[in-house]
Scaffold this active site. Structure first.
Site, PDB file in Angstrom:
ATOM      1  CG  LEU A 174      54.728  43.329 -25.891  1.00 27.87           C
ATOM      2  CD1 LEU A 174      53.150  42.812 -25.571  1.00 27.87           C
ATOM      3  CD2 LEU A 174      54.526  45.068 -25.830  1.00 27.87           C
ATOM      4  CG  ASP A 175      60.054  46.497 -22.387  1.00 23.63           C
ATOM      5  OD1 ASP A 175      60.680  46.033 -23.352  1.00 23.63           O
ATOM      6  OD2 ASP A 175      59.625  47.631 -22.123  1.00 23.63           O
ATOM      7  CG  LEU A 176      60.108  40.552 -16.993  1.00 22.62           C
ATOM      8  CD1 LEU A 176      59.799  39.318 -17.651  1.00 22.62           C
ATOM      9  CD2 LEU A 176      60.984  40.746 -15.965  1.00 22.62           C
TER      10      LEU A 176
END
Length: 240
Positions: free
Chosen positions: A105-107
């Site tokens: 998952l993205d930051l």
């Protein structure tokens, strides 16, 4: 999607820093057990989860491990990072050897992360050809309506990679929220798809991967092992 296989004699020779001739003697003397049985085969195929004992002492005793984490914002989906805390760093007291993340998952995205040391399981789970659904709750900056549904269902062409996304299901939840289900995970795919409507994604939260649902009892940053049913159901999903 293969396990890390090797020959038994090669593994023992490297582990003990001895010659293969010395390993053959150990095997002939019935001093080596593999998965609970005496083994004399020098070319016995083993993997990272084979239980290997020498004179009753463990040379390799890894067991398969599976965890779900409710990922908070500001945490990277990585094993190490010089700037941000990592997802693995939130698993307090867990042996990190061989552990990795199944489906990043993205930051600034939140929600379900699966963390395991079983590379065959994780790669199969995330491969597009296995057609495992990943479901996300998406919050948008601008109002949405039913016109988004067909655009997601038809797929979108991304010129940079020269690809067309597979059909994705979009359900309008409220004026500013949608639930998106897809079976692939191209770079920033959901954000880019909504970008076609010039509608920025404010929040992206993964709710499920296949039949594994994020445990609502887990607060952000908390984790728990997958139970036996979750692992078995997911394995059967991958095999079909």
């Amino acid at each position: 999607m293969r396990s890390k296989r090797s020959r038994l004699d090669q593994f023992i020779a490297q582990k003990l820093q001895v010659s293969k001739k010395a390993v053959r003697l150990l095997l002939l003397e019935n001093r080596v057990q593999v998965d609970g049985r005496i083994c004399k085969e020098v070319d016995k195929q083993i993997n990272e989860f084979s239980q290997i004992l020498l004179d009753g002492n463990g040379l390799q005793q890894h067991s398969r491990q599976y965890y779900m984490l409710n990922k908070p914002t500001g945490v990277v989906s990585a094993t190490k990072d010089d700037i941000h805390p990592t997802a693995l760093s939130l698993l307090d007291g867990i042996d990190f050897e061989l552990m990795h993340i199944a489906g990043r998952l993205d930051l600034n995205s939140t929600g379900l992360l699966l963390i395991t040391n079983d590379s065959q399981w994780s790669q199969a789970l995330m491969a597009p050809e296995t057609k495992v659904d990943k479901q996300y709750l998406v919050t948008l900056a601008n109002p949405i309506d039913d016109s988004y549904i067909s655009a997601f269902s038809d797929g979108m062409y991304f010129g940079y990679e020269d690809i067309t996304t597979k059909p994705a299901k979009l359900e309008v939840v409220s004026e500013f929220q949608a639930r998106v289900t897809l079976q692939e995970g191209k770079y920033h795919q959901i954000k880019r798809m909504f970008g076609r409507f010039r509608n920025p994604v404010v929040a992206l939260h993964r709710e499920s991967i296949g039949n594994i649902l994020l445990d609502n009892a887990l607060k952000q940053g908390e984790y728990r092992p997958l139970d036996e049913v979750e692992v078995l159901v997911t394995e059967s999903l991958i095999e079909t």
